[in-house]
Design a protein around this motif. Structure first.
Motif, PDB file in Angstrom:
ATOM      1  N   UNK A 199       0.709  -1.153  -0.043  1.00 24.75           N
ATOM      2  CA  UNK A 199       0.040   0.062   0.005  1.00 24.75           C
ATOM      3  C   UNK A 199       0.792   1.505  -0.163  1.00 24.75           C
ATOM      4  N   UNK A 200       1.863   1.490   0.768  1.00 29.07           N
ATOM      5  CA  UNK A 200       2.586   2.600   1.092  1.00 29.07           C
ATOM      6  C   UNK A 200       3.983   2.680   0.078  1.00 29.07           C
ATOM      7  N   UNK A 201       3.950   1.353  -0.690  1.00 25.31           N
ATOM      8  CA  UNK A 201       5.275   1.238  -1.549  1.00 25.31           C
ATOM      9  C   UNK A 201       6.626   1.119  -0.699  1.00 25.31           C
ATOM     10  N   UNK A 202       6.235   0.639   0.410  1.00 29.73           N
ATOM     11  CA  UNK A 202       7.657   0.310   1.228  1.00 29.73           C
ATOM     12  C   UNK A 202       7.042  -0.360   2.639  1.00 29.73           C
ATOM     13  N   UNK A 203       7.868  -0.799   3.218  1.00 29.60           N
ATOM     14  CA  UNK A 203       7.419  -1.508   4.737  1.00 29.60           C
ATOM     15  C   UNK A 203       6.697  -0.258   5.682  1.00 29.60           C
ATOM     16  N   UNK A 204       5.799  -0.553   6.227  1.00 28.51           N
ATOM     17  CA  UNK A 204       5.259   0.367   7.089  1.00 28.51           C
ATOM     18  C   UNK A 204       4.699  -0.286   8.455  1.00 28.51           C
ATOM     19  N   UNK A 205       4.559   0.610   9.461  1.00 27.47           N
ATOM     20  CA  UNK A 205       4.595   0.073  10.664  1.00 27.47           C
ATOM     21  C   UNK A 205       3.513   0.902  11.537  1.00 27.47           C
ATOM     22  N   UNK A 206       2.976   0.335  12.761  1.00 23.05           N
ATOM     23  CA  UNK A 206       2.625   1.312  13.842  1.00 23.05           C
ATOM     24  C   UNK A 206       3.586   2.001  14.481  1.00 23.05           C
ATOM     25  N   UNK A 207       3.259   3.265  14.840  1.00 23.95           N
ATOM     26  CA  UNK A 207       4.478   3.985  15.501  1.00 23.95           C
ATOM     27  C   UNK A 207       4.728   3.403  17.157  1.00 23.95           C
ATOM     28  N   UNK A 208       5.966   3.461  17.608  1.00 29.42           N
ATOM     29  CA  UNK A 208       6.257   3.111  18.699  1.00 29.42           C
ATOM     30  C   UNK A 208       6.523   4.474  19.652  1.00 29.42           C
ATOM     31  N   UNK A 209       6.659   5.408  18.763  1.00 27.06           N
ATOM     32  CA  UNK A 209       6.797   6.693  19.530  1.00 27.06           C
ATOM     33  C   UNK A 209       6.763   8.014  18.474  1.00 27.06           C
ATOM     34  N   UNK A 210       6.260   8.901  19.011  1.00 25.68           N
ATOM     35  CA  UNK A 210       6.022  10.102  18.164  1.00 25.68           C
ATOM     36  C   UNK A 210       7.125  11.084  18.037  1.00 25.68           C
ATOM     37  N   UNK A 211       8.068  10.633  18.796  1.00 26.52           N
ATOM     38  CA  UNK A 211       9.374  11.710  19.272  1.00 26.52           C
ATOM     39  C   UNK A 211      10.024  12.164  17.926  1.00 26.52           C
ATOM     40  N   UNK A 212      10.465  11.561  16.847  1.00 24.27           N
ATOM     41  CA  UNK A 212      11.300  12.042  15.951  1.00 24.27           C
ATOM     42  C   UNK A 212      10.409  13.021  14.890  1.00 24.27           C
ATOM     43  N   UNK A 213       9.081  12.698  14.850  1.00 25.76           N
ATOM     44  CA  UNK A 213       8.332  13.745  14.381  1.00 25.76           C
ATOM     45  C   UNK A 213       8.101  14.937  15.235  1.00 25.76           C
ATOM     46  N   UNK A 214       7.925  14.858  16.614  1.00 24.09           N
ATOM     47  CA  UNK A 214       7.799  15.985  17.338  1.00 24.09           C
ATOM     48  C   UNK A 214       9.118  16.925  17.402  1.00 24.09           C
ATOM     49  N   UNK A 215      10.324  16.015  17.111  1.00 26.83           N
ATOM     50  CA  UNK A 215      11.478  17.000  17.133  1.00 26.83           C
ATOM     51  C   UNK A 215      11.466  17.957  15.909  1.00 26.83           C
ATOM     52  N   UNK A 216      10.899  17.410  14.732  1.00 32.62           N
ATOM     53  CA  UNK A 216      10.870  18.420  13.620  1.00 32.62           C
ATOM     54  C   UNK A 216      10.046  19.573  14.124  1.00 32.62           C
ATOM     55  N   UNK A 217       8.938  19.410  14.754  1.00 25.91           N
ATOM     56  CA  UNK A 217       7.983  20.415  15.057  1.00 25.91           C
ATOM     57  C   UNK A 217       8.525  21.479  15.880  1.00 25.91           C
ATOM     58  N   UNK A 218       9.353  20.809  16.814  1.00 31.40           N
ATOM     59  CA  UNK A 218       9.807  21.675  18.023  1.00 31.40           C
ATOM     60  C   UNK A 218      11.071  22.433  17.398  1.00 31.40           C
ATOM     61  N   UNK A 219      11.582  22.130  16.383  1.00 33.76           N
ATOM     62  CA  UNK A 219      12.809  22.612  15.641  1.00 33.76           C
ATOM     63  C   UNK A 219      12.278  23.680  14.727  1.00 33.76           C
ATOM     64  N   UNK A 220      10.834  23.970  14.865  1.00 37.84           N
ATOM     65  CA  UNK A 220      10.588  24.960  14.359  1.00 37.84           C
ATOM     66  C   UNK A 220       9.518  26.172  14.906  1.00 37.84           C
TER      67      UNK A 220
END
Ligand code: 4AD
Ligand code: MG
Length: 464
Positions: A199-220
């Motif tokens: 479906x996503x054209x690559x392996x996909x998973x349920x998240x274990x943590x939103x941290x990495x995405x949260x870092x991108x927004x904190x850094x803005x």
């Protein structure tokens, strides 16, 4: 007449007023003089309202006398002062409308004691018990207080994705998300599953943590937090692990480990204060029935500073402890729950923040300390639970981050966007994750994490 929740009705003293309520019957007692007492609960509060149903009601014989535990009714009547010692008010019914009976032969939640294990098998009915009603109310209060806490400190609520391609913790405990037919997935030339066709054209998973995405927004945006479900396919059958749990993850730019620990302490103490102030009846119930001393313990948490020690100091204390541990400890080993609890319950008698863990046992994104062997990580440990918060200052130096990833066998190319934060306007930043169910356990004294989430997901269990 608009219906009113019992939590408001029970506080009223305007005797003689007409009141409408609705709920589920807890018990029915019939007096010899031809009337009945109905104990009614609607879940808005722990207490039930006593309803007096007079024999003169038109449906008394045919309907009221058929009401048993679990039946749903609506009642309109007159608020009267209670002569008994229990509640100060009761309701003299003018009309009783039956919405649904509950066959006493079949309805499993009767007045007698019932074990938590049995209630897990009927999790769809357990919110009708005092304990699970109280858990649901405290859980709600903690969620509400969480949003209030972060909003008041200018954190933006970030909705991190639930489906993701990256393993934020690098621990390989992810559930796969796929639309492939498991019996016949497309194959690549080497005979392996061709995830490029998925479906996503690559392996996909349920998240274990939103941290990495949260870092991108904190850094803005400077300060953000997530509050969402996270998933771990770890085969842990303990009273503090779930495969699906909710996590709160704040992330702050221009912040270091000390700021992170301050925020975590402030947050846990504010939430303890919030439930003490807003869930008094429910906490008194837990104190009486589940964990004696709970209220005093939470008062202590709200009012006094947490202990702070380094991992190295913690190991030192544990090595000297006389308690025989199941798992041996030495510098470099993970802290097991028995070690965590020894520190917070026996040694310090209050929450403890442990900092500066060995690089080897922590995730790739944690900032390397100058000693080269520890990272700027912190865990908050609380009595009865052990670890409730895990966090760190993040590695903001691209070369060190790349080296960390290499040493942990991670392909940073997959995290190119995460590395970009270090390429463009990098900044010291820090955050943590708090396990929401562990917080609910902590504030209610409930022993098993399966009993503080409506429908627990654990290995071999996804009923409902
Ligand atoms: O220590 P953890 O694994 O840290 C992280 O996920 C980081 N990304 C957080 C961050 O820095 N933003 O998990 C954080 C907390 C733990 O302290 C624990 O309270 C809870 O999440 N937790 C679990 N709760 C229930 N069941 C599980 N299987 C849990 N695993 C972690
Ligand atoms: Mg952790």
């Amino acid at each position: 007449m608009p219906r009113q929740l019992l939590k408001y009705v029970l506080g009223r003293r305007d005797f003689g007023a007409e009141v409408s309520v609705a709920g589920w019957v807890r018990t029915r007692r019939d007096s010899k003089s031809g009337f009945s007492f109905l104990e009614l609960n609607d879940g808005s509060t722990l207490a039930s309202l006593q309803v007096i149903a007079d024999g003169g009601l038109p449906n008394y014989r045919d309907e009221v006398l058929r009401l048993t535990t679990g039946a749903a009714i609506a009642v309109t009547g007159e608020l009267v002062e209670s002569p008994g010692s229990g509640q100060p008010v009761e309701l003299r019914a003018r009309s009783v409308t039956v919405h649904g009976y509950a066959d006493p032969e079949a309805y499993p939640i009767q007045k007698k004691q019932i074990t938590y294990e049995r209630l897990r098998e009927i999790a769809h009915l357990r919110p009708r018990t005092n304990t699970f009603g109280a858990v649901a109310r405290v859980r709600h209060a903690l969620a509400y207080a969480t949003h209030r806490f972060f909003h008041e400190r200018d954190f933006l609520y970030l909705h991190a994705p639930i489906i993701t391609a990256s393993d934020a913790e690098g621990a390989g405990q992810m559930f796969r998300v796929t639309t492939f037919d498991p019996a016949a997935p497309p194959r690549d030339e080497a005979g392996g599953v061709d995830w490029g066709e998925d479906f996503f054209g690559r392996p996909a998973f349920l998240t274990v943590s939103g941290q990495l995405e949260a870092e991108t927004y904190a850094c803005a945006l400077d300060r953000v937090y997530t509050f969402g479900p996270t998933f771990r396919a770890e085969n842990s059958n303990t009273r503090r692990h779930l495969a699906e749990f909710w996590m709160i993850e704040p992330e702050m730019a221009f912040a270091d480990l000390a700021d992170d620990a301050d925020l975590a302490e402030d947050y846990v103490r504010c939430l303890a204060r919030y439930v003490l102030d807003h869930c008094g009846d429910d906490l008194a119930f837990f104190d009486r029935r589940v964990q004696p001393g709970l209220v005093a313990m939470l008062e202590g948490v709200a009012e006094s500073a947490f202990q702070r020690i380094t991992y190295t100091e913690a190991i030192d204390i544990l090595e000297k402890a006389e308690t025989p541990f199941e798992f041996p400890v030495s510098w470099g080993s993970e802290l097991q729950s028995e070690h965590e609890r020894h520190l917070t319950e026996v040694v310090f008698g209050r929450p403890v923040i442990v900092t500066d863990f060995p690089f080897e046992i922590k995730a790739f994104y944690m900032r390397r300390n100058d000693d080269g062997r520890t990272v700027a990580a912190m865990d908050v440990l609380v009595p009865g639970i052990g670890e409730i918060v895990g966090g760190s200052q993040r590695e903001e130096r691209l070369d060190v981050l790349m080296d960390n990833a290499r040493r942990k066998g991670l392909d940073l190319d997959l995290y190119w966007w995460y590395a970009d934060l270090r390429r463009f306007g990098t900044v010291p930043h820090a955050g943590f994750g708090l396990g929401f169910e562990r917080l609910v356990q902590f504030c209610t004294g409930m022993q098993n994490i399966r009993d503080v989430i409506p429908y627990p997901r654990t290995p071999r269990n996804a009923e409902f």
